[in-house]
Design a protein around this motif. Structure first.
Motif, PDB file in Angstrom:
ATOM      1  N   SER A   1       0.831  -1.202   0.000  1.00 17.15           N
ATOM      2  CA  SER A   1       0.000   0.000   0.000  1.00 17.15           C
ATOM      3  C   SER A   1       0.867   1.254   0.000  1.00 17.15           C
ATOM      4  O   SER A   1       0.623   2.199  -0.765  1.00 17.15           O
ATOM      5  N   GLU A   2       1.887   1.259   0.860  1.00 15.61           N
ATOM      6  CA  GLU A   2       2.773   2.430   0.937  1.00 15.61           C
ATOM      7  C   GLU A   2       3.525   2.628  -0.373  1.00 15.61           C
ATOM      8  O   GLU A   2       3.666   3.756  -0.860  1.00 15.61           O
ATOM      9  N   LYS A   3       4.017   1.520  -0.954  1.00 19.30           N
ATOM     10  CA  LYS A   3       4.756   1.613  -2.212  1.00 19.30           C
ATOM     11  C   LYS A   3       3.846   2.056  -3.356  1.00 19.30           C
ATOM     12  O   LYS A   3       4.242   2.849  -4.218  1.00 19.30           O
ATOM     13  N   THR A   4       2.621   1.528  -3.376  1.00 21.25           N
ATOM     14  CA  THR A   4       1.671   1.910  -4.420  1.00 21.25           C
ATOM     15  C   THR A   4       1.339   3.391  -4.319  1.00 21.25           C
ATOM     16  O   THR A   4       1.315   4.114  -5.324  1.00 21.25           O
ATOM     17  N   THR A   5       1.098   3.857  -3.093  1.00 18.89           N
ATOM     18  CA  THR A   5       0.763   5.265  -2.883  1.00 18.89           C
ATOM     19  C   THR A   5       1.899   6.173  -3.345  1.00 18.89           C
ATOM     20  O   THR A   5       1.687   7.106  -4.125  1.00 18.89           O
ATOM     21  N   SER A   6       3.110   5.891  -2.874  1.00 13.48           N
ATOM     22  CA  SER A   6       4.245   6.746  -3.243  1.00 13.48           C
ATOM     23  C   SER A   6       4.544   6.636  -4.735  1.00 13.48           C
ATOM     24  O   SER A   6       4.883   7.627  -5.388  1.00 13.48           O
ATOM     25  N   GLY A   7       4.378   5.420  -5.296  1.00  9.99           N
ATOM     26  CA  GLY A   7       4.646   5.227  -6.718  1.00  9.99           C
ATOM     27  C   GLY A   7       3.710   6.031  -7.593  1.00  9.99           C
ATOM     28  O   GLY A   7       4.140   6.678  -8.559  1.00  9.99           O
ATOM     29  N   TYR A   8       2.406   6.021  -7.260  1.00  7.38           N
ATOM     30  CA  TYR A   8       1.455   6.767  -8.082  1.00  7.38           C
ATOM     31  C   TYR A   8       1.662   8.273  -7.938  1.00  7.38           C
ATOM     32  O   TYR A   8       1.624   9.016  -8.932  1.00  7.38           O
ATOM     33  N   LEU A   9       1.887   8.732  -6.705  1.00  9.81           N
ATOM     34  CA  LEU A   9       2.075  10.171  -6.507  1.00  9.81           C
ATOM     35  C   LEU A   9       3.315  10.666  -7.248  1.00  9.81           C
ATOM     36  O   LEU A   9       3.342  11.796  -7.747  1.00  9.81           O
TER      37      LEU A   9
ATOM     38  N   GLU B   1       4.373   9.293 -10.077  1.00 11.82           N
ATOM     39  CA  GLU B   1       4.103   9.202 -11.515  1.00 11.82           C
ATOM     40  C   GLU B   1       2.994  10.148 -11.969  1.00 11.82           C
ATOM     41  O   GLU B   1       2.849  10.413 -13.165  1.00 11.82           O
ATOM     42  N   PHE B   2       2.222  10.670 -11.030  1.00 14.89           N
ATOM     43  CA  PHE B   2       1.090  11.530 -11.375  1.00 14.89           C
ATOM     44  C   PHE B   2       1.517  12.653 -12.322  1.00 14.89           C
ATOM     45  O   PHE B   2       0.901  12.874 -13.373  1.00 14.89           O
ATOM     46  N   GLN B   3       2.584  13.368 -11.961  1.00 19.64           N
ATOM     47  CA  GLN B   3       3.017  14.505 -12.765  1.00 19.64           C
ATOM     48  C   GLN B   3       3.557  14.057 -14.116  1.00 19.64           C
ATOM     49  O   GLN B   3       3.353  14.730 -15.133  1.00 19.64           O
ATOM     50  N   LYS B   4       4.217  12.896 -14.147  1.00 17.74           N
ATOM     51  CA  LYS B   4       4.723  12.378 -15.425  1.00 17.74           C
ATOM     52  C   LYS B   4       3.572  12.105 -16.386  1.00 17.74           C
ATOM     53  O   LYS B   4       3.654  12.411 -17.582  1.00 17.74           O
ATOM     54  N   ILE B   5       2.493  11.521 -15.856  1.00 13.48           N
ATOM     55  CA  ILE B   5       1.329  11.240 -16.703  1.00 13.48           C
ATOM     56  C   ILE B   5       0.711  12.543 -17.199  1.00 13.48           C
ATOM     57  O   ILE B   5       0.328  12.658 -18.374  1.00 13.48           O
ATOM     58  N   GLU B   6       0.621  13.548 -16.315  1.00 15.89           N
ATOM     59  CA  GLU B   6       0.068  14.844 -16.722  1.00 15.89           C
ATOM     60  C   GLU B   6       0.875  15.441 -17.879  1.00 15.89           C
ATOM     61  O   GLU B   6       0.306  15.958 -18.847  1.00 15.89           O
ATOM     62  N   LEU B   7       2.199  15.354 -17.794  1.00 12.82           N
ATOM     63  CA  LEU B   7       3.052  15.889 -18.862  1.00 12.82           C
ATOM     64  C   LEU B   7       2.886  15.085 -20.143  1.00 12.82           C
ATOM     65  O   LEU B   7       2.850  15.651 -21.248  1.00 12.82           O
ATOM     66  N   ASP B   8       2.768  13.758 -20.008  1.00 18.32           N
ATOM     67  CA  ASP B   8       2.598  12.911 -21.194  1.00 18.32           C
ATOM     68  C   ASP B   8       1.260  13.181 -21.882  1.00 18.32           C
ATOM     69  O   ASP B   8       1.153  13.081 -23.109  1.00 18.32           O
ATOM     70  N   ILE B   9       0.234  13.508 -21.098  1.00 21.62           N
ATOM     71  CA  ILE B   9      -1.069  13.859 -21.684  1.00 21.62           C
ATOM     72  C   ILE B   9      -0.920  15.083 -22.583  1.00 21.62           C
ATOM     73  O   ILE B   9      -1.446  15.128 -23.701  1.00 21.62           O
ATOM     74  N   GLU B  10      -0.188  16.072 -22.101  1.00 19.12           N
ATOM     75  CA  GLU B  10       0.010  17.294 -22.885  1.00 19.12           C
ATOM     76  C   GLU B  10       0.838  17.039 -24.142  1.00 19.12           C
ATOM     77  O   GLU B  10       0.640  17.686 -25.168  1.00 19.12           O
ATOM     78  N   ASP B  11       1.767  16.069 -24.064  1.00 18.68           N
ATOM     79  CA  ASP B  11       2.694  15.834 -25.177  1.00 18.68           C
ATOM     80  C   ASP B  11       2.226  14.753 -26.145  1.00 18.68           C
ATOM     81  O   ASP B  11       2.900  14.484 -27.141  1.00 18.68           O
ATOM     82  N   SER B  12       1.096  14.103 -25.879  1.00 21.34           N
ATOM     83  CA  SER B  12       0.671  12.963 -26.700  1.00 21.34           C
ATOM     84  C   SER B  12       0.273  13.419 -28.103  1.00 21.34           C
ATOM     85  O   SER B  12      -0.503  14.360 -28.266  1.00 21.34           O
ATOM     86  N   VAL B  13       0.827  12.745 -29.117  1.00 21.43           N
ATOM     87  CA  VAL B  13       0.557  13.132 -30.506  1.00 21.43           C
ATOM     88  C   VAL B  13       0.088  11.951 -31.357  1.00 21.43           C
ATOM     89  O   VAL B  13      -0.249  12.128 -32.523  1.00 21.43           O
ATOM     90  N   SER B  14       0.066  10.735 -30.790  1.00 18.60           N
ATOM     91  CA  SER B  14      -0.318   9.562 -31.572  1.00 18.60           C
ATOM     92  C   SER B  14      -1.210   8.649 -30.740  1.00 18.60           C
ATOM     93  O   SER B  14      -1.276   8.765 -29.508  1.00 18.60           O
ATOM     94  N   PHE B  15      -1.859   7.718 -31.428  1.00 16.25           N
ATOM     95  CA  PHE B  15      -2.693   6.749 -30.717  1.00 16.25           C
ATOM     96  C   PHE B  15      -1.844   5.913 -29.768  1.00 16.25           C
ATOM     97  O   PHE B  15      -2.274   5.602 -28.651  1.00 16.25           O
TER      98      PHE B  15
ATOM     99  N   GLN C   1      -7.772  12.203 -12.734  1.00 17.95           N
ATOM    100  CA  GLN C   1      -6.763  12.202 -13.800  1.00 17.95           C
ATOM    101  C   GLN C   1      -7.296  11.494 -15.050  1.00 17.95           C
ATOM    102  O   GLN C   1      -7.007  11.913 -16.175  1.00 17.95           O
ATOM    103  N   ILE C   2      -8.084  10.445 -14.860  1.00 20.37           N
ATOM    104  CA  ILE C   2      -8.699   9.765 -16.003  1.00 20.37           C
ATOM    105  C   ILE C   2      -9.686  10.701 -16.705  1.00 20.37           C
ATOM    106  O   ILE C   2      -9.749  10.745 -17.940  1.00 20.37           O
ATOM    107  N   GLN C   3     -10.451  11.475 -15.938  1.00 19.46           N
ATOM    108  CA  GLN C   3     -11.376  12.438 -16.545  1.00 19.46           C
ATOM    109  C   GLN C   3     -10.622  13.491 -17.355  1.00 19.46           C
ATOM    110  O   GLN C   3     -11.031  13.846 -18.469  1.00 19.46           O
ATOM    111  N   THR C   4      -9.514  13.983 -16.794  1.00 18.90           N
ATOM    112  CA  THR C   4      -8.680  14.942 -17.528  1.00 18.90           C
ATOM    113  C   THR C   4      -8.160  14.322 -18.818  1.00 18.90           C
ATOM    114  O   THR C   4      -8.177  14.946 -19.887  1.00 18.90           O
ATOM    115  N   SER C   5      -7.704  13.081 -18.720  1.00 14.50           N
ATOM    116  CA  SER C   5      -7.197  12.375 -19.898  1.00 14.50           C
ATOM    117  C   SER C   5      -8.280  12.239 -20.955  1.00 14.50           C
ATOM    118  O   SER C   5      -8.029  12.437 -22.152  1.00 14.50           O
ATOM    119  N   ASN C   6      -9.488  11.911 -20.527  1.00 20.08           N
ATOM    120  CA  ASN C   6     -10.575  11.715 -21.487  1.00 20.08           C
ATOM    121  C   ASN C   6     -10.927  12.999 -22.234  1.00 20.08           C
ATOM    122  O   ASN C   6     -11.258  12.962 -23.424  1.00 20.08           O
TER     123      ASN C   6
END
Length: 519
Positions: A129-137, A139-153, A185-190
């Motif tokens: 649980s602790e590792k999952t929590t810290s791991g997602y937090l 990666e959260f910002q990395k995913i946000e940046l990748d959403i902005e930079d996504s150019v392909s399927f 974050q999924i809603q933002t992605s959608n």
């Protein structure tokens, strides 16, 4: 102030006096240890005191370890037990495994080995649980940046796959606050994914930079297997989402080696369009033009609109030069039909191509919207994943796939589309002849708010059929669902929180293709 114990451990061993260094080591690590020198005393003590873990020897005077284990488990089935013994006999390991022991350690063991085994059993949930929590937090910002930079399927596929991974990880942790962050974050992605689809879908259907689409499933993944004179089963799990496929992955991997390929449902992401596209290899405008009966059925918009799938598939075999390949097609709606198919599957094992459609996942979504009991059992997406996994674990199709693997069949599993949980309503201005879809509608000059829907009026660019005069299509965005003005409050309450399909979202459009080779 006394520190809280890391756990109460009962150690049962006839040589317990020789284990004092190990006991002191565990106590220094924060565990509370109680000891017994024989099985009978261990059983009695386990009834008097609530322990978190038992360490158990096999060879003791009187009751041996396995007999002691069974009696302790009879009183407390959930109590984890680690067996520590001198024996390396395989029969004992088999017995211990069959009794669901937590660990099997062979003497001599050093204190650190025992500590690590205890830590894994007692603290793995907390650590994960602790590792999952810290791991997602992290990666959260990395995913946000990748959403902005996504150019392909493929960029979007990687983003959604990562989000699904976190969904599956969070299923085990039950962290409401983290789930809320992930859902946002999924809603933002959608929202961004919808813009991406609007910008690129017309190119996809014209063949420019297109991902694997519903129309490509047969030609790219089934046809090559048949051309090698190998037997193949095409299994279409109606309305199954990527997260549900991944929840089944460990079970499917028991009998098959699996390669995953990304694909996108065509639009609308609904069965009359996307599943017919799989079996025909054609876009909706094309199969309606080629098959007038299909066009008539879609104009009427009544009953099943997928009655011609068997014909579509036979014709696709002929078009691709595989007319000599034998085919059996089977659509299964009810459990009894599936069980009957399972009992007769041996009759079909000489077929070059088996095509099976299973409607369980789609039916579960529809029945859930009508049943308060099912809403309690499947309250959210995590519950939906769990329900699909439990169904598959006990289903006839699991046995069928095992038998097909034994018979040398390769299996291609996919879906026509996924589904999304809808929460916001959008009013549609339409006449009574418009279609009844919740996430997609078509009719004569129908309208909805641009914020909630894409309005398709140039049908050729989406390769959609015209089903009447001044016909257009509406596809829902984000988590919107469509309502007509009449009885809107009744249907709003009924549909809110239900799983629907037909619109534009990652959950509806991003469909995996599992190419499975028998082990």
């Amino acid at each position: 102030m006394m520190e809280k114990s890391r756990g109460k451990i009962l150690w049962v061993d006839d040589e317990i006096d020789h284990l004092k260094p190990h006991i002191l080591f565990l106590e220094e690590k924060g565990y509370t240890i109680a000891t017994c020198a024989n099985g009978r005393d261990g059983i009695s003590l386990s009834k008097e005191i609530v322990f978190d873990l038992v360490l158990l020897d096999q060879f003791m005077p009187g009751l041996d370890g396995m007999e002691t284990l069974r009696e302790i488990k009879e009183n407390n089935p959930a109590l984890p037990i680690i067996m520590i013994t001198k024996s390396e006999e395989e029969w004992l390991m088999d017995e211990a495994i069959s009794e669901k022991i937590a660990h099997f350690l062979i003497k001599p063991v050093n204190p650190n080995q025992i500590f690590m085994a205890c830590k894994q059993v007692l603290e793995k949930i907390k650590i994960r649980s602790e590792k999952t929590t810290s791991g997602y937090l992290q990666e959260f910002q990395k995913i946000e940046l990748d959403i902005e930079d996504s150019v392909s399927f493929n960029d979007w596929w990687k983003i959604y796959s990562r989000l699904v991974k976190w969904q599956l990880d969070f299923d085990e942790q039950k962290e409401p606050s983290l789930n809320q962050i992930l859902n946002e974050q999924i809603q933002t992605s959608n929202r961004q994914f919808t813009h991406f689809v609007q910008d690129h879908y017309e190119n996809w259907v014209s063949g420019t930079d297109s991902p694997n689409l519903s129309t490509d499933i047969f030609s790219k993944f089934v046809q090559p297997i048949l051309e090698k004179n190998e037997k193949v089963c095409l299994l279409v799990m109606d309305a199954m989402r990527l997260d549900q496929f991944m929840a089944l992955y460990p079970l499917l991997a028991e009998n098959y080696s699996i390669r995953i390929e990304p694909s996108s449902s065509i639009l609308p992401s609904a069965t009359p369009f996307s599943r017919n596209a799989i079996f025909s290899g054609l876009f909706p405008e094309e199969f309606c033009r080629k098959y007038p009966d299909q066009l008539d059925a879609m104009v009427e918009d009544k009953g099943s609109l997928n009655q011609l799938e068997h014909i579509f598939l036979k014709d696709q075999l002929a078009r691709t030069g595989l007319v000599d390949k034998s085919l059996h097609y089977h659509k299964i709606w009810m459990v009894e039909e599936g069980q009957k198919f399972q009992s007769r599957v041996g009759e079909y094992l000489n077929m070059d191509l088996l095509a099976i459609v299973i409607n369980f996942v789609d039916q579960l979504a529809h029945r859930r919207s009508e049943s308060d009991v099912l809403k309690e059992m499947v309250p959210d997406e995590s519950g939906y994943r769990h329900a699909v996994r439990v169904w598959y674990e006990n289903s006839w199709i699991r046995s069928v796939l095992a038998e097909l693997g034994s018979a040398g069949y390769k299996v291609v599993i996919t879906s026509d589309h996924g589904s999304i949980m809808v929460n916001r309503s959008s009013m549609v201005a339409a006449d009574k002849h418009s279609s009844s879809g919740v996430r997609h509608k078509h009719g004569r000059n129908i309208n909805a708010n641009d914020k909630s829907a894409i309005d398709i009026r140039n049908l050729d660019t989406y390769k959609l059929p015209s089903l009447g005069h001044q016909h257009n299509y509406l596809l829902a965005k984000d988590d919107y669902f469509f309502l007509y003005p009449n009885e809107q409050h009744k249907y709003k309450n009924m549909l809110k929180g239900s799983f629907q399909h037909g619109g534009i979202s990652m959950e509806e459009m991003m469909v995996p293709i599992f190419i499975m080779d028998p082990k």
